[in-house]
Enzyme design. Structure first.
Site, PDB file in Angstrom:
ATOM      1  N   SER A  51      45.875  41.636  48.698  1.00  0.00           N
ATOM      2  CA  SER A  51      47.290  42.012  48.589  1.00  0.00           C
ATOM      3  C   SER A  51      47.513  43.364  47.922  1.00  0.00           C
ATOM      4  O   SER A  51      48.621  43.890  47.945  1.00  0.00           O
ATOM      5  CB  SER A  51      48.065  40.934  47.818  1.00  0.00           C
ATOM      6  OG  SER A  51      47.515  40.766  46.527  1.00  0.00           O
ATOM      7  N   GLY A  53      45.184  47.077  45.982  1.00  0.00           N
ATOM      8  CA  GLY A  53      43.936  47.703  45.587  1.00  0.00           C
ATOM      9  C   GLY A  53      42.900  47.784  46.685  1.00  0.00           C
ATOM     10  O   GLY A  53      43.208  48.009  47.858  1.00  0.00           O
ATOM     11  N   TYR A  54      41.634  47.583  46.296  1.00  0.00           N
ATOM     12  CA  TYR A  54      40.519  47.685  47.233  1.00  0.00           C
ATOM     13  C   TYR A  54      40.665  46.700  48.390  1.00  0.00           C
ATOM     14  O   TYR A  54      40.330  47.013  49.532  1.00  0.00           O
ATOM     15  CB  TYR A  54      39.190  47.384  46.521  1.00  0.00           C
ATOM     16  CG  TYR A  54      38.744  48.362  45.465  1.00  0.00           C
ATOM     17  CD1 TYR A  54      38.786  49.732  45.685  1.00  0.00           C
ATOM     18  CD2 TYR A  54      38.240  47.911  44.244  1.00  0.00           C
ATOM     19  CE1 TYR A  54      38.336  50.623  44.708  1.00  0.00           C
ATOM     20  CE2 TYR A  54      37.795  48.788  43.266  1.00  0.00           C
ATOM     21  CZ  TYR A  54      37.849  50.143  43.504  1.00  0.00           C
ATOM     22  OH  TYR A  54      37.406  51.021  42.548  1.00  0.00           O
ATOM     23  N   GLU A  76      50.621  35.563  44.706  1.00  0.00           N
ATOM     24  CA  GLU A  76      51.663  36.541  44.389  1.00  0.00           C
ATOM     25  C   GLU A  76      52.996  35.864  44.065  1.00  0.00           C
ATOM     26  O   GLU A  76      53.274  34.766  44.528  1.00  0.00           O
ATOM     27  CB  GLU A  76      51.832  37.514  45.562  1.00  0.00           C
ATOM     28  CG  GLU A  76      50.589  38.353  45.869  1.00  0.00           C
ATOM     29  CD  GLU A  76      50.216  39.316  44.751  1.00  0.00           C
ATOM     30  OE1 GLU A  76      51.057  39.567  43.858  1.00  0.00           O
ATOM     31  OE2 GLU A  76      49.074  39.806  44.757  1.00  0.00           O
ATOM     32  N   ALA A 141      40.948  40.183  41.769  1.00  0.00           N
ATOM     33  CA  ALA A 141      41.143  40.900  40.496  1.00  0.00           C
ATOM     34  C   ALA A 141      42.146  40.116  39.663  1.00  0.00           C
ATOM     35  O   ALA A 141      43.339  40.377  39.710  1.00  0.00           O
ATOM     36  CB  ALA A 141      41.641  42.313  40.757  1.00  0.00           C
ATOM     37  N   TYR A 236      33.328  49.939  29.869  1.00  0.00           N
ATOM     38  CA  TYR A 236      33.295  49.227  31.146  1.00  0.00           C
ATOM     39  C   TYR A 236      31.890  48.718  31.478  1.00  0.00           C
ATOM     40  O   TYR A 236      31.602  47.539  31.315  1.00  0.00           O
ATOM     41  CB  TYR A 236      33.847  50.098  32.282  1.00  0.00           C
ATOM     42  CG  TYR A 236      34.219  49.269  33.493  1.00  0.00           C
ATOM     43  CD1 TYR A 236      35.546  48.869  33.698  1.00  0.00           C
ATOM     44  CD2 TYR A 236      33.257  48.830  34.393  1.00  0.00           C
ATOM     45  CE1 TYR A 236      35.879  48.068  34.776  1.00  0.00           C
ATOM     46  CE2 TYR A 236      33.588  48.028  35.474  1.00  0.00           C
ATOM     47  CZ  TYR A 236      34.899  47.656  35.659  1.00  0.00           C
ATOM     48  OH  TYR A 236      35.228  46.851  36.723  1.00  0.00           O
ATOM     49  N   LYS A 245      30.042  41.793  35.745  1.00  0.00           N
ATOM     50  CA  LYS A 245      29.571  42.352  37.028  1.00  0.00           C
ATOM     51  C   LYS A 245      28.061  42.133  37.211  1.00  0.00           C
ATOM     52  O   LYS A 245      27.587  42.014  38.340  1.00  0.00           O
ATOM     53  CB  LYS A 245      29.905  43.840  37.118  1.00  0.00           C
ATOM     54  CG  LYS A 245      31.405  44.144  37.171  1.00  0.00           C
ATOM     55  CD  LYS A 245      32.074  43.522  38.377  1.00  0.00           C
ATOM     56  CE  LYS A 245      33.545  43.949  38.472  1.00  0.00           C
ATOM     57  NZ  LYS A 245      34.243  43.292  39.582  1.00  0.00           N
TER      58      LYS A 245
END
Length: 385
Positions: A51, A53-54, A76, A141, A236, A245
């Site tokens: 929905s 961003g990437y 959403e 995300a 990060y 990650k």
């Protein structure tokens, strides 16, 4: 009816503009729709987190350049009373309208991607439609995860690990620079962030799809990570999110083995620094991105998020120009991390002060990208209506 003006508090966009979001999707489609096809074969694509961003950029590139049918899962908020819906809510509506106008089929499910029920609903929809999946894109995300087995709530944390961190942040609404300090994460915060943003849910999705026999032979699974510059490593790559990650990489290796019987492949792509709803909360990233945009524009290597994802699928995933590092990551961020580019960015950051940061970086581009995420600061939209 009311006039909708951008409301930003503590770098959180509190509202979105429906017509602006529609125009933003239209602009992104225009960027790619006349470019060469990514594939000649049309694809069936499941995007988990499409929905914004990437994920949204991926959806646009694949629909308009791979004739893809896309099924998007995202959670959403719709409009209620005097409150607007989330940008993602309007993005999904705009995408569905514009895809249909151009003859492309698509579906959206507004649901919690972490739940077992959502996974089973997606599977049932694909089975009912008689479709099998060529590509799964996992681009979730979220800062919160309700565990599907225990219903326990986990909240992720953006913190360094081991040592405190100090760096400049930008107050986007006030257009001012300020120093921000963060204490190291506790072991509980590190683990909670891994549970939310690591590889657990990614693996659960692929397990469910394999069990339902929904993946075509040679199916690909793609997820995204961010490595970034050494400037952002402490907060990060070497922080709580970077630790999560690493768990995503663990899951990806496990998924690759599980895909072997269908000759499938699981890929992690390292993306460039772009403006997303999440990135503005990372200290130094807004300033770093503003400097980076200026340098990359000068070197003519700057890409919008949509063009970035178009190149990933055209050149790397379905092309023969993949840049793969020793850890197996697809390095779509190679232009950003070019040594000369990083030297020029560092030179700007060395000279930054609270007084000059707007003049020596491309903060204007950064702020425009941030506002555009929620449908603001776009030409062809009458914000006085």
């Amino acid at each position: 009816m009311m006039t909708i003006k951008s409301l930003i508090r503590d770098n959180i966009a509190l509202n979105a503009h429906p017509e602006g979001c529609f125009q933003n999707i239209k602009n992104q489609i225009k960027e790619v729709q006349n470019l060469p096809n990514i594939t000649e074969k049309s694809l069936n694509v499941l995007i988990i987190g499409g929905s914004s961003g990437y994920g949204l950029a991926t959806r646009i590139a694949l629909t308009f350049n791979a004739h893809a049918y896309t099924y998007n899962v995202s959670f959403e908020r719709g409009p209620k009373g005097r409150s607007t819906g989330s940008a993602g809510y309007y993005n999904n509506t705009a995408f569905a309208t514009l895809a249909q106008e151009n003859g492309y089929a698509s579906d959206d499910l507004n649901a919690d991607a972490f739940s077992h029920e959502t996974k089973q609903k997606v599977i049932a929809d694909f089975v009912e439609a008689g479709r099998k999946i060529d590509l799964v894109v996992y681009s979730v995300a979220s800062g919160i995860r309700i565990h599907p087995d225990t219903q326990e709530k986990f909240v992720s944390t953006l913190k360094p690990i081991g040592t405190p961190f100090e760096g400049y942040s930008i107050d986007i609404a006030k257009e001012t620079l300020f120093q921000e300090s963060l204490q190291p994460a506790t072991s509980e915060e590190i683990e909670n962030t891994r549970v939310v943003m690591g590889g657990d849910d990614y693996e659960l999705w692929i397990d469910a799809l394999l069990e339902a026999n929904l993946l075509n032979d040679n199916a690909k699974v793609v997820t995204y990570t961010y490595v970034g510059s050494e400037v952002t490593y402490p907060i990060y790559k070497d922080g709580t999110i970077g630790n999560a990650k690493r768990d995503l990489e663990r899951a990806n290796a496990a998924i690759n083995k599980k895909l072997q019987p269908i000759h499938g492949e699981a890929i992690i792509s390292a993306s460039k620094t772009v403006v997303t709803k999440a990135s503005v909360f990372i200290p130094t990233v807004a300033l770093y991105a503003s400097a980076l945009f200026k340098v990359m524009k000068t070197k003519q290597t700057h890409e919008s998020i949509t063009m970035h994802k178009y190149r990933l699928y055209k050149d790397m995933i379905y092309g023969n120009q993949a840049i793969v590092d020793a850890d197996g990551l697809y390095r779509l961020d190679a232009y950003e991390l070019d040594a000369a580019t990083q030297l020029d960015v560092q030179a700007i950051l060395n000279d930054v002060t609270a007084e000059n940061f707007k003049s020596i970086t491309d903060f204007e581009q950064f702020k425009h990208d941030f506002l555009a995420l929620n449908g603001f600061d776009l030409s062809d939209v009458d914000y006085q209506k």
